[in-house]
Structure formats: C-alpha cells, structure tokens
Write a protein that holds these residues in place. Structure first.
Motif, mmCIF file in Angstrom:
data_model
loop_
_atom_site.group_PDB
_atom_site.id
_atom_site.type_symbol
_atom_site.label_atom_id
_atom_site.label_comp_id
_atom_site.label_asym_id
_atom_site.label_seq_id
_atom_site.Cartn_x
_atom_site.Cartn_y
_atom_site.Cartn_z
ATOM 1 N N GLU A 104 -19.743 7.896 -82.471
ATOM 2 C CA GLU A 104 -18.781 6.885 -81.739
ATOM 3 C C GLU A 104 -17.825 7.675 -80.835
ATOM 4 O O GLU A 104 -17.407 6.930 -79.934
ATOM 5 N N ASP A 105 -17.276 8.903 -81.434
ATOM 6 C CA ASP A 105 -16.229 9.450 -80.340
ATOM 7 C C ASP A 105 -17.146 9.579 -78.968
ATOM 8 O O ASP A 105 -16.218 9.631 -77.892
ATOM 9 N N ILE A 106 -18.378 10.208 -78.886
ATOM 10 C CA ILE A 106 -18.987 10.530 -77.667
ATOM 11 C C ILE A 106 -19.050 9.168 -76.785
ATOM 12 O O ILE A 106 -18.549 9.115 -75.676
ATOM 13 N N HIS A 107 -19.406 8.009 -77.365
ATOM 14 C CA HIS A 107 -19.480 6.713 -76.688
ATOM 15 C C HIS A 107 -18.095 6.059 -76.351
ATOM 16 O O HIS A 107 -18.243 5.532 -75.282
ATOM 17 N N HIS A 108 -17.175 6.234 -77.110
ATOM 18 C CA HIS A 108 -15.935 5.907 -76.730
ATOM 19 C C HIS A 108 -15.171 6.666 -75.467
ATOM 20 O O HIS A 108 -14.554 6.247 -74.881
ATOM 21 N N GLY A 109 -15.564 8.075 -75.626
ATOM 22 C CA GLY A 109 -15.352 8.859 -74.759
ATOM 23 C C GLY A 109 -15.757 8.532 -73.197
ATOM 24 O O GLY A 109 -15.199 8.461 -72.407
ATOM 25 N N PHE A 110 -17.077 8.076 -73.497
ATOM 26 C CA PHE A 110 -17.687 7.758 -72.083
ATOM 27 C C PHE A 110 -17.140 6.510 -71.553
ATOM 28 O O PHE A 110 -16.982 6.168 -70.353
ATOM 29 N N GLN A 111 -16.855 5.573 -72.597
ATOM 30 C CA GLN A 111 -16.175 4.115 -72.356
ATOM 31 C C GLN A 111 -15.015 4.287 -71.564
ATOM 32 O O GLN A 111 -14.859 3.880 -70.369
ATOM 33 N N HIS A 112 -14.002 5.082 -71.900
ATOM 34 C CA HIS A 112 -12.843 5.592 -71.390
ATOM 35 C C HIS A 112 -12.817 6.409 -69.978
ATOM 36 O O HIS A 112 -12.159 6.115 -69.176
ATOM 37 N N LEU A 113 -13.870 7.072 -70.079
ATOM 38 C CA LEU A 113 -14.023 8.026 -68.976
ATOM 39 C C LEU A 113 -14.630 7.112 -67.986
ATOM 40 O O LEU A 113 -13.928 7.272 -66.592
ATOM 41 N N LEU A 114 -15.447 6.281 -68.053
ATOM 42 C CA LEU A 114 -16.096 5.448 -66.891
ATOM 43 C C LEU A 114 -14.995 4.218 -66.494
ATOM 44 O O LEU A 114 -14.824 3.907 -65.506
ATOM 45 N N HIS A 115 -14.199 3.833 -67.439
ATOM 46 C CA HIS A 115 -13.001 2.958 -67.190
ATOM 47 C C HIS A 115 -12.149 3.673 -66.229
ATOM 48 O O HIS A 115 -11.401 3.100 -65.361
ATOM 49 N N SER A 116 -11.806 4.964 -66.679
ATOM 50 C CA SER A 116 -10.653 5.589 -65.565
ATOM 51 C C SER A 116 -11.053 5.803 -64.500
ATOM 52 O O SER A 116 -10.627 5.709 -63.519
ATOM 53 N N LEU A 117 -12.278 6.141 -64.373
ATOM 54 C CA LEU A 117 -12.901 6.674 -62.965
ATOM 55 C C LEU A 117 -12.976 5.375 -62.082
ATOM 56 O O LEU A 117 -13.082 5.382 -60.828
ATOM 57 N N ASN A 118 -13.183 4.188 -62.732
ATOM 58 C CA ASN A 118 -13.670 2.916 -61.993
ATOM 59 C C ASN A 118 -12.188 2.173 -61.674
ATOM 60 O O ASN A 118 -12.027 1.045 -61.035
ATOM 61 N N GLN A 119 -11.106 2.844 -62.079
ATOM 62 C CA GLN A 119 -9.705 2.067 -61.755
ATOM 63 C C GLN A 119 -9.447 2.329 -60.150
ATOM 64 O O GLN A 119 -9.802 3.221 -59.524
ATOM 65 N N PRO A 120 -8.658 1.255 -59.778
ATOM 66 C CA PRO A 120 -8.446 1.121 -58.278
ATOM 67 C C PRO A 120 -7.391 2.400 -57.851
ATOM 68 O O PRO A 120 -6.450 2.529 -58.844
ATOM 69 N N ASP A 121 -7.697 2.886 -56.830
ATOM 70 C CA ASP A 121 -6.833 4.104 -56.473
ATOM 71 C C ASP A 121 -6.442 3.768 -54.994
ATOM 72 O O ASP A 121 -7.401 3.676 -54.237
ATOM 73 N N SER A 122 -4.990 3.884 -54.612
ATOM 74 C CA SER A 122 -4.731 3.426 -53.205
ATOM 75 C C SER A 122 -5.217 4.682 -52.297
ATOM 76 O O SER A 122 -5.339 4.589 -51.163
ATOM 77 N N GLN A 123 -5.518 5.820 -52.773
ATOM 78 C CA GLN A 123 -5.921 7.128 -51.882
ATOM 79 C C GLN A 123 -7.326 7.747 -52.193
ATOM 80 O O GLN A 123 -7.699 8.336 -51.373
ATOM 81 N N LEU A 124 -7.869 7.228 -53.084
ATOM 82 C CA LEU A 124 -9.205 7.719 -53.624
ATOM 83 C C LEU A 124 -10.096 6.512 -54.035
ATOM 84 O O LEU A 124 -9.801 5.782 -55.033
ATOM 85 N N GLN A 125 -11.305 6.490 -53.699
ATOM 86 C CA GLN A 125 -12.221 5.576 -54.201
ATOM 87 C C GLN A 125 -13.318 6.254 -55.265
ATOM 88 O O GLN A 125 -14.008 7.208 -54.437
ATOM 89 N N LEU A 126 -13.401 5.925 -56.400
ATOM 90 C CA LEU A 126 -14.570 6.359 -57.287
ATOM 91 C C LEU A 126 -15.051 5.308 -58.001
ATOM 92 O O LEU A 126 -14.229 4.836 -58.724
ATOM 93 N N THR A 127 -16.437 4.901 -57.704
ATOM 94 C CA THR A 127 -16.801 3.897 -58.518
ATOM 95 C C THR A 127 -18.265 4.719 -59.168
ATOM 96 O O THR A 127 -19.114 5.222 -58.611
ATOM 97 N N THR A 128 -18.270 4.082 -60.321
ATOM 98 C CA THR A 128 -19.674 4.520 -61.032
ATOM 99 C C THR A 128 -20.086 3.117 -61.930
ATOM 100 O O THR A 128 -19.178 2.482 -62.355
#
Length: 408
Positions: A104-128
């Motif tokens: 559960e921790d592993i999948h929860h970790g990936f969930q929030h990892l991918l959520h964080s990486l896909n957040q809009p950023d004014s200076q950096l684009q990172l999508t997955t």
C-alpha cells in the motif's frame, strides 16, 4: 500452461528529456504528498544505480540514458495486476523491501510521486503517464483499471492488435504526441497475438537557472578514451557554481539547477576512474552531493549534446531478478481473466538534449558577481555521469553516462 495458449503482453516505457522552456503555474504540494513520495525515493535511487550498473557492464564504450522513474512506475503499475511469485519478483526487482515497506505504501508513494511530477510549474514542464491498450472485445478487470487510473495517471484505449500495422501506428502516435514529437516510431514490431500493451512516457523540459551564452560556445576536443578524441561544441561560462572535488571518487561533482524544482548532477571521474566510480554510486553518495557547499568561482566548460538510449528491458531486468513476468507461467490474472498474459516485449527509450539556455526562444542575459581571484578551469572533456533529480519528490528522474557526445 502451454505456450500455445499464451498471449503476449507488450510494455514500452518512452520518454524525452529536453532542455527547453514552457509556461505554466506554480507547484503546489502538501506535506502529506511529499511524505508519501519520500517513502519510496531511496528505493527508486537504489533501483536507478543497480540498473545503471547492469547497463554499464554490458558496454563500456556507449552512452547510457534512461529514466528510472519511468521504468519503475510502469512495472509498479504492472504489479497491480500480478499475483504470486510474479508479483513478488516485480516489487523486489524494483528494490522494494517487502518486509519494511507495505505494498500500500509503495503504490501510495507512486501515486503522490506522479501527482507531484504532473503539477503545473511556471518554469519547468514535467509530465508523465501511462497508456493501456487492450484488444477489442477483451475487458480489463475493474479494480485494475480503477487503481491504474487513480494511482498511475493511466488512460485506457481499445485497439485491434490483429491489424498490427494500424495498432502499431496508434501506439506510436500516442507516444509521439505525449513526447511532443521527440520520440517517433518507438514500436518497430508488433505481434498479431498481442492483446495488451502498457505504454509509459515521461517528458521533461527545463531551462538552466544560470544559462550559457551561445557566442561563448567553441569547438573543442573531447577525449572519449586514451586513443580517441572527437570534436564537440563546448559551452563555456565563467561564474559561481556549486562544484566540489570528491577525493573519495577522484571526481569533480557539479550541480546545475534548472529553473523550477530540478537539478542536474554531473559527475566527472579522473581519467581511468570511471569504472571505480560506477561501482561506488549509491543513494548515500547522491545525498552527500546534494548537501551543497558554498558556490565557487569556476570557468566551466560543458559539451552541448543530444544523446539517446534504447533498451530491451526484458533482457536487463531478467538479470535483476524480474523473470517470471516474461515466462509462460506468468500470473497477470489481475489485469484480465479473458486471456492469460505475459510480457513478451519491454522496450525503453530515452532522449536527452543539453544546450546553452535550455530554451529555443531568446532570453535575457544572466549576470553575477564573481571574485577577483583567478578561477580554476573545469572542463567536462572526457566521459562523465549525470543524474537529473527532482528536488520535491527526491526522485532521480534520469540517469546517464556520456562517453561520446557525438553519438546520437
């Protein structure tokens, strides 16, 4: 289970990393999100360096570039539908200690990892994200589909694999679109017996916090090895850099920030020390490098480059203990019960471009004060290692080795 009844599952992990700029909104992350990400970050780093060493030992003369986040998230997603030893091998092969970390921790970790990486950023684009392609007439298990969407930013598509050329075009178009045209024709061959394909992509665009001036770029020598020298376009900037000498690894270590939340770590071993450094790379070393010392005045030279890596993960990951998922007795019944599945093909491709400004558009000149004393010259003119690191999630996004900048 006889092989004649086995239908192939194909997995591709595709990405592109380019030093270019985009507009967006600021990152917003909660402490809870970050904590979930951090629970898996050390395992991701362990997996990164383990995979790097396997690739490095396969060849000491070629460039290396891959995304551990892309590969790990794709196989972690796959584990949602795996059972028994197939399931256990995948998570262990990704360097997760199942006695210390719950699934559960592993999948929860990936969930929030991918959520964080896909957040809009004014200076950096990172999508997955992930694309699930299922044969027309077959149905993905509801729980797998729901968990894949919720935790791994996946979307599902119905496709006719029996028309292999059209199916291949649909998958390649999906990859090309999500990497903004930087990865084309990823899938070279598609078996008509395939019934399911998992496509993972990660796309990164950033611009240097301290850019180089294009007029300072000059052609210079890069020493591939003791016998081979090639001409490269060497970027040059006199300024304040976070650079240190690591005596333990006989290396220069340079940290260069992108605007936003990413940092590039360049590690250049002394001549003849590359193998030694590769063997000693670790999470602890990475953490030590990121504990920045004060900036120093340096005349820095760094090659412009565009490199790529394409890997048969079936071969490499099998050496790392992930074997069952590729065998005829693989248990992926949590994905669909309509047909038995195995991974018949797993291909990962990554592309990296490094240039002066990190953007195609013209930009303002960056200026800073430097000490009056004569600064040392540090030239990355022989093989070096690089890691692109996300400072919010503490995850290594990309890992590479540049042996010859002129190799595509």
């Amino acid at each position: 289970m006889p092989s004649s009844t086995m239908w192939g599952l194909l997995l591709w992990a595709a990405l592109s990393s380019l030093a270019q700029g985009l507009q967006g909104e600021a990152v917003q992350e909660t402490d809870h999100d970050q904590l979930a990400c951090h629970k898996i970050s050390s395992s991701l780093a362990d997996f990164s360096f383990s995979l790097y060493r396997h690739l490095a030992h396969e060849s000491n003369t070629s460039n290396i570039f891959f995304s551990p986040v892309s590969i790990a998230s794709a196989f972690a997603l796959l584990s949602l539908g795996a059972k028994g030893e197939t399931h256990t091998q995948i998570l262990r092969g990704l360097d997760f200690n199942l006695t210390e970390r719950t699934e559960e921790d592993i999948h929860h970790g990936f969930q929030h990892l991918l959520h964080s990486l896909n957040q809009p950023d004014s200076q950096l684009q990172l999508t997955t994200g992930n694309g699930l392609f299922i044969q027309q007439g077959l149905k993905l298990a509801e729980k797998f589909l729901e968990d894949a969407k919720k935790m791994y930013h996946s979307e599902a598509f119905s496709i006719n694999f029996e028309n292999s050329e059209e199916a291949k075009k649909q998958i390649n178009d999906y990859v090309e679109k999500n990497t903004e045209g930087k990865i084309v024709d990823l899938v070279k061959h598609l078996d008509k017996s395939a019934v399911f394909a998992l496509i993972n992509f990660i796309f990164f665009k950033g611009k240097w916090e301290k850019p180089f001036e294009t007029e300072m770029t000059k052609e210079e020598d890069f020493h591939v090895d003791a016998q081979t020298t090639v001409k490269v376009h060497m970027m040059n900037r006199l300024g304040m850099f976070h650079i240190q000498r690591c005596q333990e690894l006989s290396s220069w270590v340079l940290l260069m920030d992108y605007q936003g939340n990413a940092t590039a770590i360049f590690l250049m071993p002394d001549q003849g020390e590359l193998q030694n450094v590769q063997d000693k790379l670790s999470v602890q070393k990475l953490a030590k490098f990121l504990q920045r010392t004060h900036a120093s005045s340096v005349n820095l030279k760094l090659p412009k480059l565009s490199i790529s890596g394409t890997y048969d993960l079936k071969t490499t990951l099998s050496k790392m203990g992930i074997t069952k998922v590729f065998d005829n007795d693989a248990d992926l019944s949590g994905i669909t019960t309509d047909k038995p599945l195995k991974v018949s093909q797993a291909v990962h491709k990554a592309v990296l471009t490094v240039d002066e400004k990190g953007t195609e558009a013209t930009g303002a000149t960056f200026m800073e004060a430097i000490p009056m004393s004569l600064p040392p010259d540090v030239s990355f003119n022989h093989p070096f290692i690089l890691v692109i690191y996300d400072n919010i999630t503490k995850a290594p996004l990309f890992v590479g080795r540049v042996v010859d900048p002129t190799q595509g």
